[in-house]
Design a protein around this motif. Structure first.
Motif, mmCIF file in Angstrom:
data_model
loop_
_atom_site.group_PDB
_atom_site.id
_atom_site.type_symbol
_atom_site.label_atom_id
_atom_site.label_comp_id
_atom_site.label_asym_id
_atom_site.label_seq_id
_atom_site.Cartn_x
_atom_site.Cartn_y
_atom_site.Cartn_z
ATOM 1 N N LYS A 34 33.804 41.361 48.275
ATOM 2 C CA LYS A 34 33.260 40.071 48.966
ATOM 3 C C LYS A 34 32.799 39.143 47.739
ATOM 4 O O LYS A 34 32.612 39.574 46.806
ATOM 5 C CB LYS A 34 31.992 40.690 49.671
ATOM 6 C CG LYS A 34 32.194 41.219 50.916
ATOM 7 C CD LYS A 34 30.887 41.497 51.730
ATOM 8 C CE LYS A 34 30.887 42.086 53.036
ATOM 9 N NZ LYS A 34 29.679 42.547 53.731
ATOM 10 N N PRO A 35 32.625 37.919 48.160
ATOM 11 C CA PRO A 35 32.155 37.020 47.300
ATOM 12 C C PRO A 35 30.769 37.214 46.835
ATOM 13 O O PRO A 35 30.050 37.870 47.914
ATOM 14 C CB PRO A 35 32.299 35.541 47.790
ATOM 15 C CG PRO A 35 33.407 35.719 48.764
ATOM 16 C CD PRO A 35 33.357 37.082 49.314
ATOM 17 N N GLU A 36 30.165 36.768 45.775
ATOM 18 C CA GLU A 36 28.931 37.381 45.489
ATOM 19 C C GLU A 36 27.770 36.823 46.427
ATOM 20 O O GLU A 36 26.794 37.476 46.667
ATOM 21 C CB GLU A 36 28.745 36.756 44.003
ATOM 22 C CG GLU A 36 27.370 37.241 43.358
ATOM 23 C CD GLU A 36 27.683 38.689 42.722
ATOM 24 O OE1 GLU A 36 26.605 39.302 42.556
ATOM 25 O OE2 GLU A 36 28.829 38.903 42.222
ATOM 26 N N ARG A 50 36.782 36.602 52.348
ATOM 27 C CA ARG A 50 38.067 36.628 51.773
ATOM 28 C C ARG A 50 37.889 37.656 50.696
ATOM 29 O O ARG A 50 36.883 38.074 50.344
ATOM 30 C CB ARG A 50 38.157 35.208 51.173
ATOM 31 C CG ARG A 50 37.194 34.807 50.009
ATOM 32 C CD ARG A 50 37.392 33.542 49.242
ATOM 33 N NE ARG A 50 36.572 33.100 48.102
ATOM 34 C CZ ARG A 50 35.394 32.690 48.489
ATOM 35 N NH1 ARG A 50 34.802 32.412 49.485
ATOM 36 N NH2 ARG A 50 34.584 32.594 47.262
ATOM 37 N N GLU A 52 37.796 39.172 47.143
ATOM 38 C CA GLU A 52 37.661 38.447 45.749
ATOM 39 C C GLU A 52 37.981 39.618 44.755
ATOM 40 O O GLU A 52 37.066 40.756 44.391
ATOM 41 C CB GLU A 52 36.121 38.361 45.550
ATOM 42 C CG GLU A 52 35.625 37.288 46.265
ATOM 43 C CD GLU A 52 36.003 35.973 45.673
ATOM 44 O OE1 GLU A 52 36.417 35.990 44.202
ATOM 45 O OE2 GLU A 52 35.983 34.747 46.083
ATOM 46 N N TRP A 53 39.418 39.938 44.599
ATOM 47 C CA TRP A 53 39.819 40.870 43.465
ATOM 48 C C TRP A 53 39.395 40.534 42.034
ATOM 49 O O TRP A 53 39.320 41.300 41.300
ATOM 50 C CB TRP A 53 41.274 40.631 43.513
ATOM 51 C CG TRP A 53 41.918 41.236 44.739
ATOM 52 C CD1 TRP A 53 42.708 40.378 45.658
ATOM 53 C CD2 TRP A 53 42.156 42.434 45.411
ATOM 54 N NE1 TRP A 53 42.842 40.951 46.849
ATOM 55 C CE2 TRP A 53 42.606 42.359 46.646
ATOM 56 C CE3 TRP A 53 41.640 43.877 44.971
ATOM 57 C CZ2 TRP A 53 43.015 43.419 47.492
ATOM 58 C CZ3 TRP A 53 41.805 45.027 45.718
ATOM 59 C CH2 TRP A 53 42.438 44.640 47.021
ATOM 60 N N LYS A 54 39.042 39.354 41.878
ATOM 61 C CA LYS A 54 38.296 39.082 40.577
ATOM 62 C C LYS A 54 37.138 40.182 40.329
ATOM 63 O O LYS A 54 36.700 40.131 39.010
ATOM 64 C CB LYS A 54 37.927 37.676 40.276
ATOM 65 C CG LYS A 54 36.576 37.391 41.139
ATOM 66 C CD LYS A 54 36.449 35.743 40.790
ATOM 67 C CE LYS A 54 34.981 35.447 41.343
ATOM 68 N NZ LYS A 54 34.564 34.130 41.051
ATOM 69 N N ASN A 55 36.507 40.563 41.257
ATOM 70 C CA ASN A 55 35.297 41.552 40.984
ATOM 71 C C ASN A 55 35.809 42.867 40.058
ATOM 72 O O ASN A 55 35.204 43.005 39.391
ATOM 73 C CB ASN A 55 34.783 41.963 42.377
ATOM 74 C CG ASN A 55 33.916 40.664 42.929
ATOM 75 O OD1 ASN A 55 33.413 39.735 42.303
ATOM 76 N ND2 ASN A 55 33.768 40.780 44.262
#
Length: 279
Positions: A34-36, A50, A52-55
């Motif tokens: 999840k987004p922050e 959406r 959030e693979w950047k996590n």
């Protein structure tokens, strides 16, 4: 008809109970994607708006030169060495108690049982003082060396119960064929204790991989941190906690535990069942 109704009720109850047990893991997995700003806004939802693979990328990068590849490597080193030491020492000690007769055996066995009832907090400070005087603080030695010395009381007791269930006639036959004490242990007892050894290995892996207190006390350098200490670095009470990367690395740290359980649960159940029935 009554049996089918009972079966439906039983499976429904087990499914609901299993969902309650799995929900924290599923929530952590969903939160890691999840987004922050969405993690705690709609906390009960398991579906991110959406992904959030950047996590995962930010979490894996870690902090400066200390990334999670280093933390996982440290955890793997400590865990593998500890499991090997636990198997080595606990098996030898349990064989001595189960098969050999020696002086003060009842008193030593009573000491072994008493250590099972002793809280770990009682020995925490004396152990730290000892390892500090030895110069082992900020090394892996305090985490792995105790596994090679004397074994773990719980595992020793478990192995004793299993070895006592092995017929002594096998030992006598091996002795007639020329085997000594160590030969009987190596060729007779050790191969027959594989289910118990598998149980000891799995439990030792779980306890070591998820250990937080030991690394927290003895490791102060980030390059020596294990995965459990690496996860703590995401939380900063004086600033903003990086929840997304922390949940992402929490999921990755759970993967070895889940994989070992899925592939080794047969040996785990077998070892516990046979150890409980024999004695």
């Amino acid at each position: 008809m009554a049996k089918s109704v009972q079966g439906i009720v039983y499976h429904a109850f087990v499914s609901i109970l299993g969902l309650f047990m799995l929900y924290p893991v599923l929530w952590t997995l969903a939160s890691s994607l999840k987004p922050e700003n969405e993690i705690f806004v709609n906390a009960a939802s398991l579906i991110p708006s959406r992904l959030e693979w950047k996590n995962y990328a930010e979490g894996w990068a870690g902090f400066g030169t200390a990334g999670f590849s280093l933390f996982f490597r440290n955890s793997a080193i400590v865990t593998v060495v500890t499991v090997a030491g636990t198997l080595f020492s606990s098996t030898l000690v349990s064989y001595g108690f189960a098969r050999l007769n020696f002086r003060y055996k009842p008193a030593l066995f009573a000491c072994l049982l008493s250590t099972l009832m002793l809280p770990g907090q009682v020995t925490l400070i004396p152990q730290y003082i000892l390892f500090h005087k030895l110069g082992w603080v900020n090394t892996f030695l305090p985490l792995v060396v105790p596994a090679f010395i004397g074994g773990v009381p719980f595992f020793i007791f478990l192995m004793i119960q299993f070895i006592r269930g092995i017929p002594k006639e096998l030992d006598q036959a091996a002795f007639i064929d020329g085997c000594g004490t160590f030969g009987i242990f190596r060729h007779i007892v050790l191969p027959l204790t594989m289910p118990a050894l598998a149980t000891v290995s799995i439990f030792s892996f779980y306890w070591t991989w998820t250990d937080f207190m030991g690394p927290l006390i003895y490791l102060n350098k980030p390059e020596l941190y294990t995965a459990s200490l690496g996860l703590r670095m995401f939380s900063d009470p004086s600033a903003v906690t990086a929840w997304g990367p922390m949940f992402a690395m929490s999921i990755l740290s759970l993967l070895p535990v889940i994989v070992i359980f899925l592939f080794c649960q047969k040996y785990l159940v077998q070892g516990i069942a046979t150890t409980g029935l024999k004695g």
